[in-house]
Design a protein around this motif. Sequence first.
Motif, PDB file in Angstrom:
ATOM      1  N   GLN A  80      56.400  41.481  36.822  1.00 23.53           N
ATOM      2  CA  GLN A  80      57.662  41.840  37.461  1.00 23.53           C
ATOM      3  C   GLN A  80      57.405  42.681  38.719  1.00 23.53           C
ATOM      4  N   ARG A 130      58.525  52.440  46.197  1.00 18.90           N
ATOM      5  CA  ARG A 130      58.532  53.545  45.243  1.00 18.90           C
ATOM      6  C   ARG A 130      57.095  54.005  45.035  1.00 18.90           C
ATOM      7  N   SER A 140      57.234  42.226  50.699  1.00 20.21           N
ATOM      8  CA  SER A 140      56.223  42.487  51.719  1.00 20.21           C
ATOM      9  C   SER A 140      56.223  41.380  52.762  1.00 20.21           C
ATOM     10  N   PRO A 141      56.060  41.739  54.041  1.00 20.09           N
ATOM     11  CA  PRO A 141      56.035  40.716  55.088  1.00 20.09           C
ATOM     12  C   PRO A 141      54.784  39.838  55.015  1.00 20.09           C
ATOM     13  N   ILE A 189      53.563  41.455  31.425  1.00 21.99           N
ATOM     14  CA  ILE A 189      54.844  40.954  31.913  1.00 21.99           C
ATOM     15  C   ILE A 189      55.474  41.981  32.849  1.00 21.99           C
ATOM     16  N   LYS A 190      55.319  43.261  32.489  1.00 26.06           N
ATOM     17  CA  LYS A 190      55.829  44.319  33.378  1.00 26.06           C
ATOM     18  C   LYS A 190      55.132  44.247  34.728  1.00 26.06           C
ATOM     19  N   LYS A 234      58.080  39.692  47.039  1.00 26.15           N
ATOM     20  CA  LYS A 234      59.356  39.403  47.688  1.00 26.15           C
ATOM     21  C   LYS A 234      59.572  40.290  48.898  1.00 26.15           C
ATOM     22  N   VAL A 262      60.317  47.762  46.314  1.00 25.17           N
ATOM     23  CA  VAL A 262      61.522  47.450  45.535  1.00 25.17           C
ATOM     24  C   VAL A 262      62.517  46.682  46.388  1.00 25.17           C
ATOM     25  N   MET A 269      60.288  34.050  35.516  1.00 23.20           N
ATOM     26  CA  MET A 269      59.670  35.097  36.331  1.00 23.20           C
ATOM     27  C   MET A 269      58.399  34.570  36.995  1.00 23.20           C
ATOM     28  N   LEU A 312      56.106  40.413  41.447  1.00 23.42           N
ATOM     29  CA  LEU A 312      57.183  39.616  42.021  1.00 23.42           C
ATOM     30  C   LEU A 312      57.953  40.438  43.042  1.00 23.42           C
ATOM     31  N   HIS A 313      58.271  41.687  42.685  1.00 19.81           N
ATOM     32  CA  HIS A 313      58.991  42.551  43.618  1.00 19.81           C
ATOM     33  C   HIS A 313      58.169  42.796  44.882  1.00 19.81           C
ATOM     34  N   PHE A 332      61.353  49.168  51.470  1.00 17.14           N
ATOM     35  CA  PHE A 332      61.674  50.223  50.520  1.00 17.14           C
ATOM     36  C   PHE A 332      60.571  50.241  49.477  1.00 17.14           C
TER      37      PHE A 332
END
Lengths: 197, 307
Positions: free
Chosen positions: B120, B264, B129-130, B116-117, B127, B307, B180, B123-124, B262
């Motif tokens: 997540q 990480r 990335s182009p 599940i982590k 969302k 992120v 999610m 999903l980030h 952005f």
Amino acid sequence: MNYKNLTPQENEYFAENELIQIIPNFKEDQFQFISGTFGPFRPAKPVTVPLWLAIYLKSRNKCSIQLPKWLDYSCLLTIKSIEKEIVAEFSPDLPYYYYEIATLLFNNCSDEFSGVGQQSSNLQKLKSVIEDIYEVRKEKLLKSIRSVKAEDTPIMNLSSIGAVELNQVRPAFSSAYSILYQMQNLMEQNADETQVV
Amino acid sequence: MNYSEDGGSPLQNDYGHQSSNTGGKAANKGGQNGNQKKNQFMTPADYLSREQDIYGGDLNGLEDMIDNSQDEERQIDSLNADHASSFFSQSFKNQLNQNQILTGFNMSDCTQNLQIKQLQQLLHNEKSSPELLPYQTILIDKVTKLINNQEQQLQAPVRDTDDRFFFNIHKMELERVKYMLKSYLRTRILKIERQVVYIIEKDLASLLSDPEMQYAWTLYENKKNYFQVAMFNKIPTTLNPFEKDQLEERMITVPNSSEFVFARFLKSHDVFHFTKDIEAKIDKDNIYFLPYSWIKESLQVGEAELV
């Protein structure tokens, strides 16, 4: 609809997945969730649960929430002064979703903030210092992101910036710098071509 | 706060259904009827229920299977979803340690499902990335299975008020995970709709799941038909770009891979070479603002997340 930007509600959802400690006042076996196992729950024994569960149990008066270490007035004051001192970096003592977590806790368990020997205005003080930190960090982020040179080294270390600050600058700066970077590349190409000629 | 009552997600917009509707409209324009449409491509909701259909006939056997496989499926600490996962679980442990230091809690009493982590994180990434990122078949299938198992378990009737309370909590958790997963699939559908010509022309089928590819094809064909009916029938064939073997480069909208994101980094590097001229020191867990093309490789091996 722009799929790129996270809404504040989505950020809140992710913040609710973060873990927090509660002291339950009921007896129950482990919760077997898809996202993990939590418990067993025994009265007066601290248990780690996701924030959304803590808030739900709190709303039913089934537990009391332990505040995280960083959500403390003196601790936040120190962070604030550090934030003001260091210009280039952001304090690593706050979690990524600090603003969302703090707001959720302020709104849903305000009674946890008036501890023994504390003044009743503790909650107000915390709220204002969180706002202050947010403002300071926002200003710093704007300043440092403005100093990114698209033509030279288009990279910027933002250390441990929070989700709420990023969300504000993401749409504008991400596309603006993309255009700048493309223009720069075009100019370089043109320069190369003229040299060859 | 109570998500369980309406069975919905925190955000009510169900884009999966919206996009299936637009697809449906286009299908009708292309002269196909609704029933055909249903067989041709699956909405994310169909996809969710797909596995349920497979097991639908044999519920008793399934329950036994769930009991045996539950712990195995959850895979609390080990994970073999894909090649990046061992690194992921390591970096997740580090994150957890960091979290413990920040909050001052001892979190050893709970175990989290890394899948599940990872969802997540996916999903980030998706969302921000182009480009369209590869579809994580194994992970998504596993999560779908977990959701279906949990749904089956929650079908037992509950009478006791106290039990009802805990039953609702489990239901809430189920809805959160479903949200999610749906959010991930919706984000992909939106991206596919925008980049459909690019995906078909450049043959990027490896990035898509089968239902997604079917959807993309249907959308592409319908668009083509629509252009044909609306315009190309009235002008000479030589001017129709779809009649040629390949679309001209300038007619395909290519996702901007130099878009700034952005990200990480989950691993430190003393010297990280972005291009042959540019290098920098990378610190672990720090967030960087940089062009997507620079971080693409780290993203693929799971050493960075958006992120």
